[in-house]
Scaffold this active site. Structure first.
Site, short mmCIF file in Angstrom:
data_model
loop_
_atom_site.label_atom_id
_atom_site.label_comp_id
_atom_site.label_asym_id
_atom_site.label_seq_id
_atom_site.Cartn_x
_atom_site.Cartn_y
_atom_site.Cartn_z
N LYS A 129 0.83 -1.21 0.00
CA LYS A 129 0.00 0.00 0.00
C LYS A 129 0.86 1.25 0.00
CE LYS A 129 -3.80 -2.26 2.47
NZ LYS A 129 -4.49 -2.44 3.77
N GLN B 24 -4.50 -1.31 9.77
CA GLN B 24 -4.37 -2.62 9.15
C GLN B 24 -4.94 -3.71 10.07
OE1 GLN B 24 -3.30 -3.30 6.02
NE2 GLN B 24 -3.83 -5.44 6.36
N ASP C 206 -10.80 3.02 4.37
CA ASP C 206 -11.19 1.61 4.24
C ASP C 206 -12.69 1.45 4.09
OD1 ASP C 206 -9.30 -0.38 3.94
OD2 ASP C 206 -8.85 -0.54 6.07
#
Length: 284
Positions: free
Chosen positions: A50, A94, A117
């Protein structure tokens, strides 16, 4: 019949090109903050990807690598600081988190306007009411892939196998918004193959290697394999496989590969969400 392949790389690059174009219109750019707890190899690898892709697009990217034993209060304090920082466009924590951290509480702590997200309850609710700017990355990436390959959704029968909060449920909402007729099936669905054979577009998102076989697929259907599983065969090293058995290629009209299908789309959509969040901060 051999299914047409729908690789993710060309579709992801098209999405990233749009992100770069939108980013160029932001004088202050955009800054993604990724928070990782611990050194789980999969998480380390995914965060590294990422970060690298963000920089390739032109985003500023900061990885906050915290020890596994970091107290939840310290993690929440970091999120609060980033929420208050006008230069922080997007915040991503994460997953999975260590057992001592309440993941739901952490995700709710992120400013919904920086939740790239798309997991905050405000954004989840907005998804069902058609008001969210930041959709969950994997379902949104899946739809971007279908658009790239000109696979129509409106008026089609879509069957999703899997009801997770990350893929199955939000994907159902997004498909309904695109005028598909949607069925959500799962591990307890009786006679699963009878349900899946009705699909014009079949989405496999269970996390069970090779669950979907040719018997589950109507001839000519489009099959989107969201699953990523480590599959071991005797005397061979483990390898990544999807939820869809390779033999489905002989029945389906189109099929995404694993790896290299949906995976690149998830990261590309994350970066697009970060640019979208930055635009909102610049033009509230």
């Amino acid at each position: 019949m051999t299914a047409r392949a729908l690789p993710g790389a060309p579709a992801a690059e098209a999405l990233l090109a749009r992100a770069r174009e939108r980013l160029a219109a932001l004088p202050g750019g955009a800054h993604l903050h990724v928070i990782r707890l611990g050194d789980d190899p999969a998480s380390v690898s995914y965060v590294r990807l990422k970060d690298r892709k963000a920089r390739e697009v032109g985003l500023r990217s900061t990885v906050h690598a915290l020890p596994d034993a970091t107290p939840e209060a310290d993690l929440l304090a970091l999120i609060a600081r980033l929420n208050a920082d006008p230069a922080a466009s997007g915040i991503l924590v994460q997953l999975p988190l260590p057992a001592h951290v309440n993941a739901s509480r952490v995700l709710r702590a992120i400013d919904p306007d920086k939740d790239v997200d798309g997991f905050h309850p405000v954004n989840v609710g907005g998804l069902w009411s058609g008001e969210t700017r930041l959709p969950p990355c994997t379902p949104a990436g899946v739809l971007a892939l279908l658009d790239h390959y000109a696979v129509p959704v409106a008026g089609k029968r879509a069957v999703i196998v899997g009801r997770s909060n990350i893929v199955g449920k939000p994907l159902a909402a997004m498909l309904l918004a695109r005028d598909a007729t949607v069925t959500v099936a799962h591990s307890r669905t009786p006679d699963l193959s009878a349900v899946t054979r009705a699909a014009d577009i079949l989405f496999a998102a269970v996390g069970r290697a090779h669950l979907i076989t040719p018997a589950h697929v109507r001839s000519g259907a489009t099959v989107i394999d969201v699953g990523v599983n480590r599959h071991a065969v005797a005397d061979e090293p483990p390898r990544l496989v999807g939820d869809v058995h390779p033999d489905v290629r002989s029945v389906a009209g189109a099929l995404t590969p694993v790896p290299g299908g949906v995976g690149p789309m998830t990261v590309a959509q994350l970066l697009m969400n970060t640019v979208t969040a930055a635009h909102h901060h610049a033009h509230p």
